[in-house]
Design an enzyme around this catalytic site. Structure first.
Site, PDB file in Angstrom:
ATOM      1  N   GLY A 211       0.697  -1.057   0.037  1.00 28.44           N
ATOM      2  CA  GLY A 211      -0.359  -0.246  -0.523  1.00 28.44           C
ATOM      3  C   GLY A 211       0.727   1.478  -0.425  1.00 28.44           C
ATOM      4  O   GLY A 211       0.475   2.619   0.068  1.00 28.44           O
TER       5      GLY A 211
ATOM      6  N   ARG B  36      -7.045   3.949 -15.035  1.00 25.26           N
ATOM      7  CA  ARG B  36      -7.167   4.630 -13.117  1.00 25.26           C
ATOM      8  C   ARG B  36      -8.467   5.879 -13.512  1.00 25.26           C
ATOM      9  O   ARG B  36      -8.818   5.807 -12.998  1.00 25.26           O
ATOM     10  CB  ARG B  36      -5.959   4.535 -12.573  1.00 25.26           C
TER      11      ARG B  36
ATOM     12  N   CYS C 174     -15.105   4.212 -27.463  1.00 27.14           N
ATOM     13  CA  CYS C 174     -16.041   4.440 -26.903  1.00 27.14           C
ATOM     14  C   CYS C 174     -16.621   5.413 -25.891  1.00 27.14           C
ATOM     15  O   CYS C 174     -17.947   4.272 -25.054  1.00 27.14           O
ATOM     16  CB  CYS C 174     -17.330   3.862 -27.508  1.00 27.14           C
TER      17      CYS C 174
ATOM     18  N   TYR D 242      -0.777  -1.328 -12.635  1.00 28.75           N
ATOM     19  CA  TYR D 242      -2.428  -1.462 -12.643  1.00 28.75           C
ATOM     20  C   TYR D 242      -2.923  -0.747 -13.710  1.00 28.75           C
ATOM     21  O   TYR D 242      -4.045   0.011 -13.843  1.00 28.75           O
ATOM     22  CB  TYR D 242      -3.525  -0.961 -10.672  1.00 28.75           C
TER      23      TYR D 242
HETATM   24  C1  LIG Z   1      -3.574  -4.647  -3.479  1.00 28.57           C
HETATM   25  C2  LIG Z   1      -2.721  -5.307  -2.316  1.00 28.57           C
HETATM   26  C3  LIG Z   1      -1.659  -5.382  -2.314  1.00 28.57           C
HETATM   27  C4  LIG Z   1      -0.887  -4.667  -2.880  1.00 28.57           C
HETATM   28  O1  LIG Z   1      -1.123  -3.040  -3.127  1.00 28.57           O
HETATM   29  P1  LIG Z   1       0.227  -1.807  -3.593  1.00 28.57           P
HETATM   30  O2  LIG Z   1      -0.553  -0.704  -3.186  1.00 28.57           O
HETATM   31  O3  LIG Z   1      -0.165  -1.702  -4.586  1.00 28.57           O
HETATM   32  O4  LIG Z   1       1.117  -2.085  -2.715  1.00 28.57           O
HETATM   33  C5  LIG Z   1      -0.880  -6.016  -1.269  1.00 28.57           C
HETATM   34  N1  LIG Z   1      -1.367  -6.687  -0.331  1.00 28.57           N
HETATM   35  C6  LIG Z   1      -3.125  -7.387  -0.836  1.00 28.57           C
HETATM   36  C7  LIG Z   1      -3.454  -8.463   0.171  1.00 28.57           C
HETATM   37  C8  LIG Z   1      -3.636  -6.824  -1.716  1.00 28.57           C
HETATM   38  O5  LIG Z   1      -5.023  -6.418  -2.067  1.00 28.57           O
END
Ligand SMILES: *Cc1c(COP(=O)(O)O)cnc(C)c1O
Length: 466
Positions: free
Chosen positions: A267, A349, A380, A409
């Protein structure tokens, strides 16, 4: 894991805080180079739209994780690349060379890792609705860890493992009551999320593992993931306290049961535009590692192995998309639309969650800005707008637009909407471009289509249109 690297040579800036790949440079004619490859020429030789990944930036990001963990955390650790950000077999091999593990969330991602020959003990399987077939594939290949999201997972794992006479190492995914959305986060007793065990369900899950599933499942630890594009370290520090308090209570309650792993998820954010200010990976990882080391010590708890699951911060900055500029529409006094030869099919995105990107006209770097335009795609949908309000030099048909930060992504969420073939993906390094994924063709588009026999005889049908 870190033995492949030399402590103290983190000489590069942390990739997740810069807009462009770390090898970005201009040649004598002001044309941009990445990985020593001229982007304008790359667009000409490989066609557009084209995804470009800079190998050096990916390696630097991996090193920021592996090396910081190795130096800042006194226990064992393993960063797992979250494959859903961007995956193909070549990238899997690169992650293996970089000493990363993998976090997969589907049978398809798992299969890609298996086919690329990735060491399975370094793979974790996540997901909130794993099928029995997916779990069968994972257990058959002796995957390192499965993160059980719910009771169905535990029951399926038990059945499959019993049939195979195997014992599976499992983490329990929990919803820890911390939730982040980029700039702010909330702490509540309860999170309304489709993922993981609610804390009130955790004792039942542990007790079932210790009794009903004791022959087939070993509980290795807990797993949490608090959000994405996070710009603060504090929520991770809070997460460590929440999780370690649970570890402490589990040890008290279940006969001294000590959990070996802690998985704090992914994250960490990246810089998409000048407004974004994420903490650099080494700084964030060091603070998380130090928090765990000191907090475990305070609880007199043996240091668990620290797992992380970075996706975006591993790969987004390494990626760029090259487009060719096509038609334009000037709405006098309102805005000018500039259409490129891709759009929401290769980058959903902006349409999905108003994501913002930075871009340059690659063949006119340094030319004076003359106008502000909106970059739109050719799909479209009125919402197929890639960038609103991009300042550009005089822009013309055939110009090459480079959009930065598209490594995560984008390709992994790409579609064939409007039956456009998906772009190629090339990896640039040492002045060379290596194709990781071939461009799809019109034949790719129709290859899964079948025409039922009764629809083939066009002139013999009884249904005659009026
Ligand atoms: C999406 C996700 C990640 C990676 O998240 P990032 O924001 O790309 O670092 C890691 N663990 C889980 C369980 C996820 O769903």
């Amino acid at each position: 894991m870190s033995s492949a690297f030399f402590p103290g040579d983190l000489e590069q800036p942390a990739p997740n805080t810069s807009l462009k790949p770390i090898t970005y440079a201009l040649d004598d004619t002001n044309q941009p180079l990445v990985g020593g490859v001229n982007l304008v020429e790359l667009a000409r030789t490989h066609g557009t739209p084209l995804f470009v990944l800079d190998e050096a930036t990916i390696r630097a990001a991996a090193k920021a994780y592996t090396q910081t963990l190795a130096t800042a955390y006194p226990g064992a650790s393993l960063p797992l690349y979250a494959c859903k950000a961007n995956m193909n077999m070549g990238l899997v091999k690169l992650m293996e060379q970089c000493g990363m593990g993998l976090d997969v969330v589907s049978g398809g991602e798992l299969y890609t890792a298996i086919q690329a020959g990735f060491p399975m003990e370094r793979v974790l399987f996540n997901g909130n609705n794993k099928t029995a077939q997916e779990l069968e594939l994972a257990i058959h290949h002796e995957i390192g860890r499965i993160s059980a999201d719910n009771f169905q997972d535990l029951e399926f794992i038990h059945k499959i493992a019993a049939a195979k006479g195997k014992k599976v190492d499992v983490l329990l995914r929990i919803t820890p009551g911390i939730e982040c959305h980029t700039h702010d986060y909330i702490k509540t007793g309860h999170v309304d999320s489709k993922f993981g065990f609610d804390l009130s369900q955790l004792p039942v899950a542990i007790e079932r593992i210790l009794e009903e599933f004791r022959e087939t499942i070993t509980l290795k630890g807990l797993h949490a993931h608090i959000g994405s594009q996070i710009f603060e370290v504090k929520p991770y520090e809070d997460l460590i306290e929440v999780m370690m308090n649970i570890y402490y209570n589990i040890r008290e309650q279940y006969n001294g049961l000590v959990l070996e792993d802690i998985d704090v998820g992914g994250g960490l954010g990246i810089t998409y535009t000048g407004q974004d200010d994420p903490p650099a990976v080494p700084e964030a990882v060091a603070r998380i590692a130090e928090k765990l080391a000191t907090y475990a010590k305070r609880l007199n708890y043996p240091l668990p192995r620290l797992l992380m699951e970075p996706g975006r911060s591993m790969i987004a900055t390494a990626g760029m998309t090259l487009y060719s500029v096509g038609s334009m529409k000037d709405v006098p006094g309102v805005r000018k639309y500039v259409a490129v030869d891709g759009g929401m099919g290769d980058n959903i995105r902006p349409a999905l969650y108003q994501a913002q990107y930075s871009a340059l006209v690659a063949n006119k770097v340094g030319a004076p800005v003359e106008e502000t335009v909106s970059i739109v795609g050719k799909y479209c949908e009125s919402g197929d707008i890639l960038i609103k309000g991009l300042p550009v030099p005089r822009i013309e048909n055939g110009d090459v637009l480079v959009v930065f930060g598209t490594g995560a992504y984008n390709y992994s969420m790409a579609s064939n909407y409007n039956r456009f073939p998906r772009p190629a993906v090339v990896l640039v390094s040492g002045g060379k471009a290596h194709v990781l994924v071939q461009r799809e063709t019109y034949d790719t588009i129709i290859q899964q289509d079948l025409i039922p026999a009764h629809l083939r005889r066009v002139n013999e049908t009884s249904a005659t249109p009026a």
